[in-house]
Design an enzyme around this catalytic site. Structure first.
Site, PDB file in Angstrom:
ATOM      1  N   LYS A  42     -24.218 -11.430  58.573  1.00 37.98           N
ATOM      2  CA  LYS A  42     -22.964 -10.789  58.984  1.00 37.98           C
ATOM      3  C   LYS A  42     -22.621 -11.193  60.418  1.00 37.98           C
ATOM      4  O   LYS A  42     -21.467 -11.502  60.737  1.00 37.98           O
ATOM      5  CB  LYS A  42     -23.089  -9.262  58.869  1.00 37.98           C
ATOM      6  CG  LYS A  42     -23.074  -8.785  57.433  1.00 37.98           C
ATOM      7  CD  LYS A  42     -23.479  -7.333  57.287  1.00 37.98           C
ATOM      8  CE  LYS A  42     -23.623  -6.980  55.807  1.00 37.98           C
ATOM      9  NZ  LYS A  42     -24.216  -5.658  55.565  1.00 37.98           N
TER      10      LYS A  42
ATOM     11  N   GLN B  79     -26.440  -0.755  58.992  1.00 42.06           N
ATOM     12  CA  GLN B  79     -27.029  -1.370  57.797  1.00 42.06           C
ATOM     13  C   GLN B  79     -27.853  -0.336  57.024  1.00 42.06           C
ATOM     14  O   GLN B  79     -28.711   0.339  57.588  1.00 42.06           O
ATOM     15  CB  GLN B  79     -27.903  -2.566  58.214  1.00 42.06           C
ATOM     16  CG  GLN B  79     -28.505  -3.329  57.070  1.00 42.06           C
ATOM     17  CD  GLN B  79     -27.459  -4.049  56.200  1.00 42.06           C
ATOM     18  OE1 GLN B  79     -26.461  -4.582  56.693  1.00 42.06           O
ATOM     19  NE2 GLN B  79     -27.675  -4.047  54.892  1.00 42.06           N
TER      20      GLN B  79
ATOM     21  N   ASP C  68     -17.153  -0.542  56.576  1.00 38.18           N
ATOM     22  CA  ASP C  68     -17.815  -0.505  55.273  1.00 38.18           C
ATOM     23  C   ASP C  68     -17.037   0.376  54.293  1.00 38.18           C
ATOM     24  O   ASP C  68     -17.352   0.414  53.105  1.00 38.18           O
ATOM     25  CB  ASP C  68     -19.235   0.067  55.431  1.00 38.18           C
ATOM     26  CG  ASP C  68     -20.294  -0.983  55.154  1.00 38.18           C
ATOM     27  OD1 ASP C  68     -19.942  -2.056  54.629  1.00 38.18           O
ATOM     28  OD2 ASP C  68     -21.479  -0.716  55.458  1.00 38.18           O
TER      29      ASP C  68
END
Ligand SMILES: NC(=O)c1ccc[n+]([C@@H]2O[C@H](COP(=O)([O-])OP(=O)(O)OC[C@H]3O[C@@H](n4cnc5c(N)ncnc54)[C@H](OP(=O)(O)O)[C@@H]3O)[C@@H](O)[C@H]2O)c1
Length: 299
Positions: free
Chosen positions: A53, A97, A120
């Site tokens: 990422k 994460q 997200d």
């Protein structure tokens, strides 16, 4: 001829769009899009995801910041970091994460991210905006947003008259995917572990999306001839044909047999997978545009 949907190519085209959008924003406002990725602990798979990422964010011209915290970080310290990033004007997207180590209340951490920076798309505010059809200010969870782009590449933006079946009802994928299909005018069925005869639902579905986590569960006789299949599952199975102890990745769809019936099918790997990271970049530049009071480009 069945179309094998090329997720790598679709993702690359989203990334090119994001790069151009980020560069335009910087040229016109001086604002560099900023993405902060937070990782706690030493899980090797999570570290690989995070470094991919971060690399992609740099490739897009973002200010990419990574925060690596030790496994024994206390929850208030992680919440304090998120709070600092929430108020940092140079950061437009925050990603923590998952999974977090067991002593964290993951939901509490995820919900502490400001909805405007929740790239997200997991904050309840963003889930609510998706449910009520507010695509102008909400952010959509990356994997369903990416899967939807693949559906659009085959069927266009308007799915009027088409039946869609989503297998799986997770907050991360199944529910938002169902909402996106509904918003595009499809007639949507969402199946799950308590559903009866999913195969029968499959046989009437023009679009079949599988997100279960069960290797090759969807068989050819679940598929309506000519249907579009989007396979979200990522499962590692043993592959003795490749040598002793070897493994390979497969989806939730028995690819070879279903490809003979489907009109279009996304493979695993190389289908939905690459779209997730591309949509994370798209959400981040969108958040940066909105923070600057500008209208974000559509991806
Ligand atoms: N980047 C990517 O490509 C990406 C991103 C996210 C997920 N994935 C993959 O997609 C898959 C699903 O992920 P997820 O996070 O949504 O998983 P999840 O939270 O475990 O949800 C799985 C869903 O499948 C349903 N299910 C389980 N067994 C079933 C059965 N026998 N028949 C019908 N439905 C069944 C469950 O039903 P209940 O609700 O009734 O338990 C649940 O709704 C996984 O393989 C994951 O690795 C890939």
């Amino acid at each position: 001829m069945t179309t094998v949907i090329d997720g790598k190519q679709a993702a690359a085209s989203v990334v090119e769009g994001v790069k151009a959008a980020a560069s335009d924003l910087q040229q016109h406002t001086g604002i560099q899009t900023g993405l902060a990725v937070v990782i706690v602990g030493n899980d090797p798979a999570s570290h690989t995801y995070v470094s991919n990422k971060a690399k992609m964010a740099k490739h897009c011209g973002f200010n990419s910041q990574q925060f690596t915290l030790p496994e024994d970080t206390a929850e208030p310290d992680l919440l304090a970091l998120v709070a600092t990033l929430n108020t940092d004007p140079s950061i437009h997207g925050i990603l923590v994460q998952l999974p977090l180590p067991k002593h964290f209340d993951s939901e509490k951490v995820v919900q502490s991210i400001l909805p405007e920076k929740d790239v997200d798309g997991l904050n309840v505010v963003n889930a609510g905006k998706l449910a009520t059809g507010d695509s102008e200010t909400g952010l959509v969870s990356c994997t369903p947003a990416g899967a939807m782009l693949l559906v659009r590449a085959i069927h266009g933006a308007d799915l009027s008259g088409l039946n869609a079946l989503v297998i799986g009802r997770s907050n991360l994928f199944g529910k938002p995917m169902g909402q996106l299909l509904l918003a595009a005018n499809a007639t949507v069925t969402i199946a799950h572990s308590r559903s009866k005869d999913i195969a029968a639902h499959g046989r009437t579905a023009d679009i079949l999306v599988a997100a279960v986590g069960r290797p090759q569960m969807v068989k050819a006789d679940w598929v309506k001839p000519g249907a579009t299949i989007i396979d979200v599952g990522i499962n590692r199975i043993e592959a003795p044909e490749r040598g002793e102890g070897k493994t390979r990745l497969v989806g939730d769809v028995a690819f070879d047999e279903c490809a003979k019936v489907a009109g279009a099918i996304s493979p695993v790997p190389g289908g939905v997978g690459p779209m997730t990271i591309a949509m994370l970049m798209a959400n981040t530049v969108t958040a940066a545009y909105r923070a600057a009071g500008k209208i974000a480009p559509k991806f």
